[in-house]
Write a protein that holds these residues in place. Sequence first.
Motif, PDB file in Angstrom:
ATOM      1  N   VAL A   1       0.846  -1.201   0.000  1.00 18.18           N
ATOM      2  CA  VAL A   1       0.000   0.000   0.000  1.00 18.18           C
ATOM      3  C   VAL A   1       0.882   1.252   0.000  1.00 18.18           C
ATOM      4  O   VAL A   1       0.637   2.204  -0.759  1.00 18.18           O
ATOM      5  N   GLY A   2       1.925   1.243   0.816  1.00 13.09           N
ATOM      6  CA  GLY A   2       2.843   2.380   0.858  1.00 13.09           C
ATOM      7  C   GLY A   2       3.556   2.585  -0.469  1.00 13.09           C
ATOM      8  O   GLY A   2       3.756   3.723  -0.916  1.00 13.09           O
ATOM      9  N   THR A   3       3.933   1.498  -1.116  1.00 17.70           N
ATOM     10  CA  THR A   3       4.606   1.583  -2.413  1.00 17.70           C
ATOM     11  C   THR A   3       3.686   2.205  -3.460  1.00 17.70           C
ATOM     12  O   THR A   3       4.097   3.094  -4.215  1.00 17.70           O
ATOM     13  N   VAL A   4       2.444   1.757  -3.500  1.00 14.64           N
ATOM     14  CA  VAL A   4       1.471   2.315  -4.456  1.00 14.64           C
ATOM     15  C   VAL A   4       1.238   3.792  -4.163  1.00 14.64           C
ATOM     16  O   VAL A   4       1.204   4.629  -5.074  1.00 14.64           O
ATOM     17  N   TRP A   5       1.099   4.122  -2.890  1.00 11.25           N
ATOM     18  CA  TRP A   5       0.856   5.522  -2.516  1.00 11.25           C
ATOM     19  C   TRP A   5       2.024   6.409  -2.935  1.00 11.25           C
ATOM     20  O   TRP A   5       1.832   7.501  -3.483  1.00 11.25           O
TER      21      TRP A   5
ATOM     22  N   ALA B   1       4.143   5.774  -5.339  1.00  9.00           N
ATOM     23  CA  ALA B   1       4.174   5.823  -6.802  1.00  9.00           C
ATOM     24  C   ALA B   1       3.179   6.850  -7.328  1.00  9.00           C
ATOM     25  O   ALA B   1       3.479   7.610  -8.249  1.00  9.00           O
ATOM     26  N   ILE B   2       1.996   6.895  -6.724  1.00  7.90           N
ATOM     27  CA  ILE B   2       0.979   7.873  -7.130  1.00  7.90           C
ATOM     28  C   ILE B   2       1.465   9.285  -6.817  1.00  7.90           C
ATOM     29  O   ILE B   2       1.254  10.218  -7.599  1.00  7.90           O
ATOM     30  N   ALA B   3       2.158   9.445  -5.690  1.00 10.57           N
ATOM     31  CA  ALA B   3       2.658  10.761  -5.292  1.00 10.57           C
ATOM     32  C   ALA B   3       3.855  11.208  -6.134  1.00 10.57           C
ATOM     33  O   ALA B   3       4.244  12.366  -6.077  1.00 10.57           O
ATOM     34  N   GLY B   4       4.445  10.282  -6.902  1.00 15.24           N
ATOM     35  CA  GLY B   4       5.552  10.640  -7.766  1.00 15.24           C
ATOM     36  C   GLY B   4       6.919  10.568  -7.115  1.00 15.24           C
ATOM     37  O   GLY B   4       7.895  11.062  -7.672  1.00 15.24           O
ATOM     38  N   ASP B   5       7.019   9.958  -5.952  1.00 16.93           N
ATOM     39  CA  ASP B   5       8.307   9.825  -5.253  1.00 16.93           C
ATOM     40  C   ASP B   5       9.012   8.559  -5.763  1.00 16.93           C
ATOM     41  O   ASP B   5       8.784   7.462  -5.262  1.00 16.93           O
ATOM     42  N   VAL B   6       9.873   8.725  -6.742  1.00 15.35           N
ATOM     43  CA  VAL B   6      10.527   7.589  -7.378  1.00 15.35           C
ATOM     44  C   VAL B   6      11.450   6.857  -6.399  1.00 15.35           C
ATOM     45  O   VAL B   6      11.424   5.621  -6.304  1.00 15.35           O
ATOM     46  N   GLY B   7      12.268   7.602  -5.664  1.00 10.22           N
ATOM     47  CA  GLY B   7      13.182   6.977  -4.712  1.00 10.22           C
ATOM     48  C   GLY B   7      12.457   6.193  -3.630  1.00 10.22           C
ATOM     49  O   GLY B   7      12.819   5.055  -3.306  1.00 10.22           O
ATOM     50  N   GLY B   8      11.414   6.799  -3.071  1.00 10.90           N
ATOM     51  CA  GLY B   8      10.629   6.113  -2.047  1.00 10.90           C
ATOM     52  C   GLY B   8       9.913   4.899  -2.591  1.00 10.90           C
ATOM     53  O   GLY B   8       9.795   3.869  -1.917  1.00 10.90           O
ATOM     54  N   THR B   9       9.446   4.994  -3.834  1.00 11.46           N
ATOM     55  CA  THR B   9       8.767   3.867  -4.466  1.00 11.46           C
ATOM     56  C   THR B   9       9.722   2.687  -4.630  1.00 11.46           C
ATOM     57  O   THR B   9       9.354   1.537  -4.354  1.00 11.46           O
ATOM     58  N   VAL B  10      10.934   2.978  -5.058  1.00 13.77           N
ATOM     59  CA  VAL B  10      11.926   1.910  -5.246  1.00 13.77           C
ATOM     60  C   VAL B  10      12.262   1.257  -3.905  1.00 13.77           C
ATOM     61  O   VAL B  10      12.275   0.021  -3.790  1.00 13.77           O
ATOM     62  N   LEU B  11      12.514   2.064  -2.882  1.00  3.83           N
ATOM     63  CA  LEU B  11      12.875   1.507  -1.571  1.00  3.83           C
ATOM     64  C   LEU B  11      11.740   0.692  -0.961  1.00  3.83           C
ATOM     65  O   LEU B  11      11.964  -0.413  -0.468  1.00  3.83           O
ATOM     66  N   THR B  12      10.532   1.238  -0.962  1.00  8.64           N
ATOM     67  CA  THR B  12       9.421   0.475  -0.378  1.00  8.64           C
ATOM     68  C   THR B  12       9.066  -0.720  -1.253  1.00  8.64           C
ATOM     69  O   THR B  12       8.629  -1.752  -0.743  1.00  8.64           O
ATOM     70  N   GLY B  13       9.285  -0.599  -2.568  1.00 10.34           N
ATOM     71  CA  GLY B  13       9.062  -1.745  -3.453  1.00 10.34           C
ATOM     72  C   GLY B  13      10.011  -2.886  -3.135  1.00 10.34           C
ATOM     73  O   GLY B  13       9.597  -4.052  -3.082  1.00 10.34           O
ATOM     74  N   LEU B  14      11.275  -2.575  -2.892  1.00  6.31           N
ATOM     75  CA  LEU B  14      12.251  -3.602  -2.500  1.00  6.31           C
ATOM     76  C   LEU B  14      11.882  -4.229  -1.158  1.00  6.31           C
ATOM     77  O   LEU B  14      11.984  -5.444  -0.978  1.00  6.31           O
ATOM     78  N   ALA B  15      11.462  -3.403  -0.220  1.00  5.01           N
ATOM     79  CA  ALA B  15      11.050  -3.922   1.095  1.00  5.01           C
ATOM     80  C   ALA B  15       9.813  -4.809   0.950  1.00  5.01           C
ATOM     81  O   ALA B  15       9.698  -5.846   1.622  1.00  5.01           O
TER      82      ALA B  15
END
Length: 141
Positions: free
Chosen positions: A27-31, A33-47
Amino acid sequence: MDNYPTSWAPRSNVVVVAWVIALLLLVGTVWLAIAGDVGGTVLTGLATVSTGALALHGTLLRPRLAAGPEGVLARTVGGAHRYPWTEARLRLRTTRRLGRDSLTLEVESGDHLLVFGRIDLGEDPRDVLEVLTALKGQALS
């Protein structure tokens, strides 16, 4: 598993918590990604992927270790491994990392070495070794 009446696996509540954390991370990764935070998306996606893989591992590879009159059965990602009592060597190993002692149960047979920790077994490795030693003694006598 019918011939292996005694078995050990990760505790169900630990596996459920891992699934819940993986879902929350998703859920955090999708959120992000929608917000446009590429770095955060990658990190939470890996987690998310890491936690999901651990949860899946704990779900599918049950039980991790089983024992019966004929020997031990260990389930790994590579499949199920059966070792008769005459070939199986059992021992505890204590290692110290980052100032913390960690106790593991080692099952060795020929060129194969399998290492199980408290999370894998759902119990203290000392208690598991005690049961395995008793079963091995009964089978070999």
